[in-house]
Design a protein around this motif. Structure first.
Motif, short mmCIF file in Angstrom:
data_model
loop_
_atom_site.label_atom_id
_atom_site.label_comp_id
_atom_site.label_asym_id
_atom_site.label_seq_id
_atom_site.Cartn_x
_atom_site.Cartn_y
_atom_site.Cartn_z
N TYR A 1 -5.71 -9.39 3.56
CA TYR A 1 -4.87 -10.34 2.84
C TYR A 1 -5.48 -10.65 1.47
O TYR A 1 -6.69 -10.82 1.36
CB TYR A 1 -4.74 -11.63 3.65
CG TYR A 1 -3.87 -12.69 3.02
CD1 TYR A 1 -2.52 -12.76 3.28
CD2 TYR A 1 -4.42 -13.64 2.16
CE1 TYR A 1 -1.71 -13.73 2.71
CE2 TYR A 1 -3.63 -14.63 1.57
CZ TYR A 1 -2.28 -14.67 1.86
OH TYR A 1 -1.50 -15.64 1.29
N TYR A 2 -4.63 -10.74 0.44
CA TYR A 2 -5.09 -11.03 -0.92
C TYR A 2 -4.32 -12.22 -1.48
O TYR A 2 -3.09 -12.27 -1.40
CB TYR A 2 -4.88 -9.81 -1.83
CG TYR A 2 -5.59 -8.57 -1.35
CD1 TYR A 2 -6.91 -8.30 -1.71
CD2 TYR A 2 -4.95 -7.67 -0.50
CE1 TYR A 2 -7.57 -7.17 -1.25
CE2 TYR A 2 -5.60 -6.53 -0.04
CZ TYR A 2 -6.91 -6.30 -0.42
OH TYR A 2 -7.57 -5.17 0.04
N GLU A 3 -5.06 -13.15 -2.06
CA GLU A 3 -4.43 -14.32 -2.65
C GLU A 3 -3.61 -13.96 -3.88
O GLU A 3 -2.56 -14.54 -4.15
CB GLU A 3 -5.50 -15.36 -3.04
CG GLU A 3 -6.19 -16.01 -1.84
CD GLU A 3 -5.29 -16.97 -1.10
OE1 GLU A 3 -4.23 -17.35 -1.64
OE2 GLU A 3 -5.66 -17.36 0.02
N SER A 4 -4.09 -12.99 -4.67
CA SER A 4 -3.40 -12.60 -5.89
C SER A 4 -3.65 -11.12 -6.18
O SER A 4 -4.55 -10.49 -5.59
CB SER A 4 -3.88 -13.43 -7.09
OG SER A 4 -5.22 -13.08 -7.43
N PHE A 5 -2.89 -10.56 -7.10
CA PHE A 5 -3.03 -9.16 -7.47
C PHE A 5 -4.44 -8.88 -7.98
O PHE A 5 -5.02 -7.80 -7.71
CB PHE A 5 -2.01 -8.82 -8.56
CG PHE A 5 -2.15 -7.43 -9.11
CD1 PHE A 5 -1.69 -6.33 -8.40
CD2 PHE A 5 -2.77 -7.21 -10.34
CE1 PHE A 5 -1.84 -5.04 -8.90
CE2 PHE A 5 -2.93 -5.94 -10.85
CZ PHE A 5 -2.45 -4.84 -10.13
N ASP A 6 -5.02 -9.83 -8.71
CA ASP A 6 -6.35 -9.63 -9.30
C ASP A 6 -7.44 -9.47 -8.25
O ASP A 6 -8.53 -8.98 -8.55
CB ASP A 6 -6.70 -10.81 -10.22
CG ASP A 6 -5.81 -10.86 -11.44
OD1 ASP A 6 -5.24 -9.81 -11.82
OD2 ASP A 6 -5.67 -11.96 -12.03
N ASP A 7 -7.15 -9.88 -7.00
CA ASP A 7 -8.15 -9.77 -5.93
C ASP A 7 -8.21 -8.37 -5.32
O ASP A 7 -9.14 -8.05 -4.57
CB ASP A 7 -7.85 -10.77 -4.82
CG ASP A 7 -8.04 -12.21 -5.27
OD1 ASP A 7 -8.85 -12.43 -6.21
OD2 ASP A 7 -7.40 -13.10 -4.70
N PRO B 1 4.05 -9.04 -0.28
CA PRO B 1 3.23 -8.95 -1.49
C PRO B 1 1.73 -9.15 -1.26
O PRO B 1 0.92 -8.45 -1.86
CB PRO B 1 3.80 -10.05 -2.39
CG PRO B 1 5.23 -10.17 -1.96
CD PRO B 1 5.20 -9.97 -0.47
N ASN B 2 1.35 -10.10 -0.39
CA ASN B 2 -0.07 -10.42 -0.24
C ASN B 2 -0.86 -9.42 0.59
O ASN B 2 -2.07 -9.55 0.74
CB ASN B 2 -0.24 -11.83 0.35
CG ASN B 2 0.21 -12.91 -0.61
OD1 ASN B 2 1.33 -13.40 -0.50
ND2 ASN B 2 -0.63 -13.25 -1.57
#
Length: 288
Positions: free
Chosen positions: A136-142, A189-190
């Protein structure tokens, strides 16, 4: 037989490190340990299930054994306890169990896996490509390039490689079943890298079905919706875990046991004209 009164969210807030442990889940998933009844649909067949120590893979392993198949399961090192538990259930059903620790994304380990399974089972009729990696990713930048590559190496490249290694052993009537996801149609998305790999896997399934038809090998995929497995607390935000499955018309996530019959059907000789199918099981949730 009545459908069990399966639990509905909200669930206890919980998170685990990947790939997650069955014993740490609350509520504990149902793999069909006490409910699945076989009817001899896979009698005499020999199957390999990757990620067969827990979740969907464990439910499939139990069902295959009770349908009369000898079963090998591949699992990551550190998951020996869960693997041993499933192995015991396979043997209790009167079938041979082969337990192989393996990182399927490692080419050498994948090759050794197929060689060991074929040697110990005496052949191979069914390959279930079920193991996967998710984060799981909080945002694209992660999302790092290393994470992107790791996800594709496990979820796509390893599936192709294991299929490639298995084809010489799968005779006419052999079956390859891939675990894709509803994310192949409606990406979350996440978990973008995971969703992208499942889209690739669905496409790979259809392409392989065309290529391998001349060999009499069928290739299909199951596309699960929200299913209560260790993947969830290990690969989602805690607040999403608590409400997991609430968006479906059934108002709950599916249990691994509820998918087993689909994998049995796709592996059985009765599905001799079924290839290139993408079978969605999502509790009535709409996918594109």
């Amino acid at each position: 037989m009545a459908v069990p009164n399966y639990p509905k969210p909200p669930f206890k807030t919980q998170q685990q490190t990947f790939p997650g442990k069955t014993d740490k889940m609350d509520p504990r998933p149902d793999h069909g340990e006490d409910s699945y009844e076989g009817h001899g649909l896979l009698k005499g067949k020999k199957a390999l299930i990757t990620g067969g120590d827990s979740g969907i893979g464990a439910a499939v392993a139990i069902a295959y054994a009770r349908e009369g198949a000898d079963v090998a399961i591949a699992f990551l090192k550190g998951e020996e306890k869960d693997a041993a538990s499933i192995g015991a259930l396979i043997e209790k059903a009167g079938q041979k169990a082969v337990l192989v620790p393996c990182d399927i994304s490692d080419d050498a380990q994948a090759k050794a896996l197929i060689e060991k399974v074929v040697a110990e089972l005496g052949g191979l009729d069914i390959l279930v490509n079920n193991a996967a990696y998710q984060r799981y990713y909080e945002s694209f930048d992660d999302i790092t390039l290393d994470d992107w590559r790791k996800t594709f190496e496990t979820n796509v490249h390893a599936v192709f490689n294991l299929t490639r290694l298995s084809v010489p052993h799968l005779e006419d009537g052999g079956s390859v079943i891939n675990t894709a996801s509803v994310n192949s149609k409606k990406p979350t998305p996440n978990i973008l890298p995971y969703s992208a790999t499942k889209g690739a896997l669905a496409n790979l399934t259809i392409g392989l079905a065309g290529l391998l038809a001349e060999k009499g090998i069928r290739v299909n995929a199951v596309l699960p919706g929200p299913i209560w497995t260790p993947f969830i607390p290990a690969g989602m935000a805690a607040e999403e875990v608590a409400q997991f499955g609430s968006q479906t018309p059934f108002g709950r996530p599916g249990q691994p046991a509820e998918l087993a019959s689909a994998y049995v059907m796709l592996a059985a000789d009765g599905a001799s004209y079924t290839s290139g199918a993408l079978l969605t099981i999502s509790g009535g949730a709409v996918t594109l």
